[in-house]
Design a protein around this motif. Structure first.
Motif, PDB file in Angstrom:
ATOM      1  N   SER A 143      20.914 120.474   9.282  1.00 38.33           N
ATOM      2  CA  SER A 143      21.014 122.616  10.017  1.00 38.33           C
ATOM      3  C   SER A 143      21.865 122.615  10.746  1.00 38.33           C
ATOM      4  CB  SER A 143      19.207 122.690  10.813  1.00 38.33           C
ATOM      5  OG  SER A 143      19.807 123.650  11.696  1.00 38.33           O
ATOM      6  N   LYS A 144      21.967 121.513  11.744  1.00 38.22           N
ATOM      7  CA  LYS A 144      23.307 121.702  12.642  1.00 38.22           C
ATOM      8  C   LYS A 144      24.453 121.289  11.809  1.00 38.22           C
ATOM      9  CE  LYS A 144      21.874 119.499  16.794  1.00 38.22           C
ATOM     10  NZ  LYS A 144      22.709 119.949  17.943  1.00 38.22           N
ATOM     11  N   LEU A 145      25.132 120.799  11.001  1.00 42.40           N
ATOM     12  CA  LEU A 145      25.886 120.934  10.067  1.00 42.40           C
ATOM     13  C   LEU A 145      26.103 122.297   9.305  1.00 42.40           C
ATOM     14  CD1 LEU A 145      28.167 118.876   8.817  1.00 42.40           C
ATOM     15  CD2 LEU A 145      26.702 118.562   6.409  1.00 42.40           C
ATOM     16  N   ILE A 146      24.807 122.843   8.501  1.00 37.47           N
ATOM     17  CA  ILE A 146      25.039 124.289   8.087  1.00 37.47           C
ATOM     18  C   ILE A 146      25.524 125.365   9.510  1.00 37.47           C
ATOM     19  CG2 ILE A 146      23.702 126.427   7.246  1.00 37.47           C
ATOM     20  CD1 ILE A 146      21.960 123.830   5.830  1.00 37.47           C
ATOM     21  N   HIS A 147      24.949 125.311  10.698  1.00 36.36           N
ATOM     22  CA  HIS A 147      25.386 125.865  11.629  1.00 36.36           C
ATOM     23  C   HIS A 147      26.912 125.591  11.974  1.00 36.36           C
ATOM     24  CE1 HIS A 147      21.186 127.843  12.233  1.00 36.36           C
ATOM     25  NE2 HIS A 147      20.542 126.987  12.861  1.00 36.36           N
ATOM     26  N   ASP A 148      27.173 124.544  12.164  1.00 43.31           N
ATOM     27  CA  ASP A 148      28.208 124.409  12.692  1.00 43.31           C
ATOM     28  C   ASP A 148      29.898 124.838  11.024  1.00 43.31           C
ATOM     29  OD1 ASP A 148      28.326 123.112  14.760  1.00 43.31           O
ATOM     30  OD2 ASP A 148      28.124 120.686  14.138  1.00 43.31           O
ATOM     31  N   PHE A 149      29.379 125.232  10.154  1.00 43.93           N
ATOM     32  CA  PHE A 149      29.835 125.373   9.366  1.00 43.93           C
ATOM     33  C   PHE A 149      30.335 126.874   9.214  1.00 43.93           C
ATOM     34  CE2 PHE A 149      29.894 121.846   5.729  1.00 43.93           C
ATOM     35  CZ  PHE A 149      31.437 121.353   6.449  1.00 43.93           C
ATOM     36  N   LEU A 181      12.097 113.301  18.096  1.00 43.53           N
ATOM     37  CA  LEU A 181      13.522 113.055  17.678  1.00 43.53           C
ATOM     38  C   LEU A 181      14.262 114.085  17.801  1.00 43.53           C
ATOM     39  CD1 LEU A 181      13.661 109.419  16.299  1.00 43.53           C
ATOM     40  CD2 LEU A 181      14.344 110.262  18.587  1.00 43.53           C
ATOM     41  N   ALA A 182      13.609 114.790  16.793  1.00 46.85           N
ATOM     42  CA  ALA A 182      14.937 116.131  15.884  1.00 46.85           C
ATOM     43  C   ALA A 182      14.244 116.996  16.186  1.00 46.85           C
ATOM     44  CB  ALA A 182      13.739 116.821  14.169  1.00 46.85           C
ATOM     45  N   TYR A 183      13.198 117.260  17.987  1.00 46.23           N
ATOM     46  CA  TYR A 183      13.133 118.533  18.258  1.00 46.23           C
ATOM     47  C   TYR A 183      14.450 118.690  19.602  1.00 46.23           C
ATOM     48  CZ  TYR A 183      11.501 121.785  22.215  1.00 46.23           C
ATOM     49  OH  TYR A 183      11.276 122.214  22.924  1.00 46.23           O
ATOM     50  N   ALA A 184      14.341 116.954  20.271  1.00 44.63           N
ATOM     51  CA  ALA A 184      15.474 116.702  21.237  1.00 44.63           C
ATOM     52  C   ALA A 184      16.843 116.854  20.600  1.00 44.63           C
ATOM     53  CB  ALA A 184      15.345 115.721  21.621  1.00 44.63           C
ATOM     54  N   LEU A 204      16.796 113.592  10.180  1.00 43.15           N
ATOM     55  CA  LEU A 204      17.930 114.359   9.169  1.00 43.15           C
ATOM     56  C   LEU A 204      17.168 115.426   9.412  1.00 43.15           C
ATOM     57  CD1 LEU A 204      19.466 112.865   6.459  1.00 43.15           C
ATOM     58  CD2 LEU A 204      17.986 112.668   5.382  1.00 43.15           C
ATOM     59  N   LEU A 205      16.272 116.331   9.290  1.00 44.50           N
ATOM     60  CA  LEU A 205      16.840 117.771   8.152  1.00 44.50           C
ATOM     61  C   LEU A 205      17.422 118.173   9.302  1.00 44.50           C
ATOM     62  CD1 LEU A 205      13.099 118.115   7.234  1.00 44.50           C
ATOM     63  CD2 LEU A 205      15.086 118.658   5.598  1.00 44.50           C
ATOM     64  N   GLN A 206      16.898 117.773  10.783  1.00 43.16           N
ATOM     65  CA  GLN A 206      17.672 118.840  11.958  1.00 43.16           C
ATOM     66  C   GLN A 206      19.200 118.361  11.606  1.00 43.16           C
ATOM     67  OE1 GLN A 206      16.106 120.568  13.858  1.00 43.16           O
ATOM     68  NE2 GLN A 206      18.310 120.992  14.154  1.00 43.16           N
ATOM     69  N   ARG A 245      17.931 127.399   9.340  1.00 44.75           N
ATOM     70  CA  ARG A 245      16.783 128.779  10.192  1.00 44.75           C
ATOM     71  C   ARG A 245      15.277 127.778   9.978  1.00 44.75           C
ATOM     72  NH1 ARG A 245      19.662 134.106   9.991  1.00 44.75           N
ATOM     73  NH2 ARG A 245      20.704 133.838  11.432  1.00 44.75           N
ATOM     74  N   ALA A 246      15.036 127.425   8.927  1.00 38.45           N
ATOM     75  CA  ALA A 246      13.661 127.145   8.294  1.00 38.45           C
ATOM     76  C   ALA A 246      13.473 126.215   8.797  1.00 38.45           C
ATOM     77  CB  ALA A 246      13.656 127.145   7.145  1.00 38.45           C
ATOM     78  N   ILE A 247      14.489 124.756   9.132  1.00 37.71           N
ATOM     79  CA  ILE A 247      14.006 123.274   9.553  1.00 37.71           C
ATOM     80  C   ILE A 247      13.989 123.814  11.491  1.00 37.71           C
ATOM     81  CG2 ILE A 247      15.887 121.512   9.898  1.00 37.71           C
ATOM     82  CD1 ILE A 247      17.394 121.601   6.942  1.00 37.71           C
ATOM     83  N   ASP A 248      15.151 124.684  11.787  1.00 32.65           N
ATOM     84  CA  ASP A 248      15.257 124.533  12.989  1.00 32.65           C
ATOM     85  C   ASP A 248      13.354 125.206  12.958  1.00 32.65           C
ATOM     86  OD1 ASP A 248      17.717 124.407  13.627  1.00 32.65           O
ATOM     87  OD2 ASP A 248      18.604 126.322  14.183  1.00 32.65           O
TER      88      ASP A 248
END
Length: 166
Positions: free
Chosen positions: A152-158, A63-66, A147-149, A6-9
């Protein structure tokens, strides 16, 4: 872990919104250059290059926002046909095997590129000759945010995978 995601997002959301305002000086520089070139027949020595720098910063820092908003081109012909759980597993695998290693290398090498540029006080070889080390730093920051995003996506997927099993 979800707190980190959430912080990365939040970071990438704020960065993306702020970076979107770079379109305003970009339009200003392009408009000024066009007026000077075609109305006064007095083109600037800096207009084109500054346009490239501003657009490059806009692109790299966006890039990360997209990625956060699934705005990148994706070939999801197979993924869309899969049920939710296998689709999530596929996203996790591609993230771990392709996305994170590739973007991680981009982040590392672009940081080295920026450090080298700073150590040489690198300047453009054009008539205007502005320093380009800040722009190379922006490129490294953009890849780091991407990379951070991805993390974050990996964490959300897990998390999604775990919640679907409950």
């Amino acid at each position: 872990m979800l707190k980190i995601a959430r912080a990365i997002d939040a970071l990438n959301e704020r960065t993306g919104v702020l970076v979107s305002y770079l379109a305003l000086p970009l339009v200003g520089v392009v408009t000024y250059e066009v007026i000077m070139r075609y109305i006064f027949d007095r083109p600037t020595s800096w207009g084109f290059e500054l346009t490239t720098f501003i657009y490059g910063a806009h692109y790299m820092l966006g890039l990360a926002y997209a990625h956060k908003h699934d705005g990148h081109v994706a070939i999801d012909v197979f993924e869309t046909k899969l049920p939710r759980k296998p689709r999530t597993i596929l996203r996790i695998i591609t993230n771990l095997v392709i996305f994170l290693p590739v973007v991680g290398l981009f982040a590392v090498y672009s940081a080295q590129y920026a450090i080298t540029s700073w150590s040489q006080w690198e300047r453009s070889s054009t008539a205007w000759g502005p320093p380009i080390y800040p722009w190379k730093t922006i490129m490294a920051i953009g890849f780091l945010l991407l990379l951070l995003q991805g993390i974050s996506k990996l964490i959300h997927d897990f998390r999604s995978l775990r919640d679907s099993e409950v």
